[in-house]
Motif scaffolding. Structure first.
Motif, short mmCIF file in Angstrom:
data_model
loop_
_atom_site.label_atom_id
_atom_site.label_comp_id
_atom_site.label_asym_id
_atom_site.label_seq_id
_atom_site.Cartn_x
_atom_site.Cartn_y
_atom_site.Cartn_z
N LEU A 170 0.83 -1.20 0.00
CA LEU A 170 0.00 0.00 0.00
C LEU A 170 0.87 1.26 0.00
O LEU A 170 0.70 2.15 -0.82
CB LEU A 170 -0.93 -0.01 1.22
CG LEU A 170 -1.94 1.13 1.32
CD1 LEU A 170 -2.94 1.04 0.17
CD2 LEU A 170 -2.67 1.07 2.65
N THR A 197 1.80 -3.28 4.04
CA THR A 197 1.03 -4.14 3.15
C THR A 197 -0.46 -3.92 3.38
O THR A 197 -0.91 -3.78 4.52
CB THR A 197 1.38 -5.62 3.41
OG1 THR A 197 2.77 -5.82 3.16
CG2 THR A 197 0.57 -6.54 2.50
N GLN A 198 -1.20 -3.89 2.30
CA GLN A 198 -2.64 -3.67 2.39
C GLN A 198 -3.30 -4.72 3.29
O GLN A 198 -3.06 -5.91 3.16
CB GLN A 198 -3.27 -3.72 1.00
CG GLN A 198 -4.70 -3.25 0.92
CD GLN A 198 -5.16 -3.14 -0.52
OE1 GLN A 198 -5.11 -4.11 -1.27
NE2 GLN A 198 -5.60 -1.96 -0.91
N LEU A 228 0.26 3.14 -3.27
CA LEU A 228 -0.42 2.37 -4.31
C LEU A 228 0.25 2.54 -5.68
O LEU A 228 -0.39 2.74 -6.70
CB LEU A 228 -1.90 2.76 -4.40
CG LEU A 228 -2.79 2.15 -3.30
CD1 LEU A 228 -4.20 2.72 -3.36
CD2 LEU A 228 -2.84 0.62 -3.44
N LYS A 238 -7.69 4.67 2.95
CA LYS A 238 -7.12 3.36 2.66
C LYS A 238 -6.06 3.01 3.71
O LYS A 238 -5.84 1.84 4.01
CB LYS A 238 -6.49 3.36 1.27
CG LYS A 238 -7.47 3.62 0.13
CD LYS A 238 -6.75 3.64 -1.21
CE LYS A 238 -7.72 3.85 -2.37
NZ LYS A 238 -8.27 5.22 -2.38
N LEU A 239 -5.42 4.05 4.26
CA LEU A 239 -4.42 3.89 5.31
C LEU A 239 -4.73 4.87 6.43
O LEU A 239 -4.81 6.08 6.21
CB LEU A 239 -3.01 4.16 4.77
CG LEU A 239 -1.87 4.14 5.81
CD1 LEU A 239 -1.70 2.75 6.40
CD2 LEU A 239 -0.56 4.63 5.19
N THR A 250 -6.35 -0.43 6.32
CA THR A 250 -4.99 -0.74 6.75
C THR A 250 -4.57 0.26 7.83
O THR A 250 -4.87 1.45 7.75
CB THR A 250 -4.02 -0.66 5.56
OG1 THR A 250 -4.49 -1.56 4.54
CG2 THR A 250 -2.60 -1.04 5.97
#
Length: 247
Positions: free
Chosen positions: A6, A30-31, A66, A167-168, A198
């Motif tokens: 990620l 890592t995702q 990404l 996403k993070l 994540t």
């Protein structure tokens, strides 16, 4: 299925005059994982996370998210791409209600979609309620943020982060100042949130780190000392010497 990287850094460095706060750090998240970042005071954690979030520009090296080089992106641009950062010190709007605090964050996300129409549209309310329900603050939506207990203010900040639909999610010392019972609740919350988001966790409480982390990276003197599973980090003699007191 191969793991998806990620976020990653390559030879990431930040110097302040002659001080090398972060030096040539290669790092990746890592995702889908909970990745903890630990290290003794002065190890460079705060500077490193500021480099990841875009609050500080690197002296050299790259940050990739990404697969896209985001090294030159400002903090707000990284937020829009899916990186949310909750601060070590609670950062809320004390005179606004709990709902309004989260709505400010949710509005930033919804403005990027066709669903956003106004302050009070259904999409906005749904996003706020969802975030508050995840952290257990739905019943305090109308309470002024300043009136919340400290532990609930930390939860509010996490809700604001979740409302960004990240996403993070970077959590910086989230258990600081929490009671043991609040810490237990926080751990349960992070486990639940990690099913969809994540997590990068910067944390001094080793009990929390060992309980939550899938992987741990240890910084020391601005460099990566070790990366691995919790059991591997616990058994690492260099880590014991530098951080865990040799025990």
């Amino acid at each position: 299925m191969a793991a998806i990287t990620l976020l990653s850094t390559k030879a990431l460095s930040r110097n302040f005059g002659g001080l090398k706060a972060v030096e040539a750090v290669d790092f990746e998240v890592t995702q889908g994982e909970i990745h903890a970042l630990i290290g003794p005071n002065g190890a460079g954690k705060t500077t490193f996370v500021s480099l990841l979030s875009g609050r500080t520009a690197p002296s050299s090296g790259t940050v990739t998210f990404l697969g896209e080089d985001i090294t030159s992106d400002a903090a707000y641009e990284r937020v829009r791409k899916g990186i949310a950062y909750t601060f070590q010190i609670t950062s809320i709007y004390p005179k606004l209600s709990v709902f309004e605090n989260v709505a400010l964050a949710a509005q930033n996300t919804l403005q990027r979609t066709s669903a956003w129409l106004s302050w009070k549209n259904q999409a906005l309310e749904s996003a706020v309620v969802s975030a508050l329900e995840k952290v257990g603050l739905a019943d305090r939506a109308d309470v002024k943020a300043v009136a919340l207990a400290y532990g609930h203010q930390r939860l509010l900040e996490i809700a604001m982060g979740l409302a960004l639909a990240p996403k993070l999610l970077i959590l910086d010392e989230p258990t600081q100042g929490l009671s043991d019972s609040e810490i237990d609740g926080f751990c349960d919350l992070v486990k639940a949130v990690s099913k969809d988001t994540t997590i990068l966790l910067i944390e001094h409480n080793m009990r929390v780190v060992m309980r939550l982390a899938d992987r741990i990276t240890v910084l020391n003197g601005g460099q990566v000392l070790a990366t691995g599973a919790p059991d591997d980090i616990r058994a690492n003699e260099d880590v014991q010497t530098a951080y865990l007191g040799g025990s």
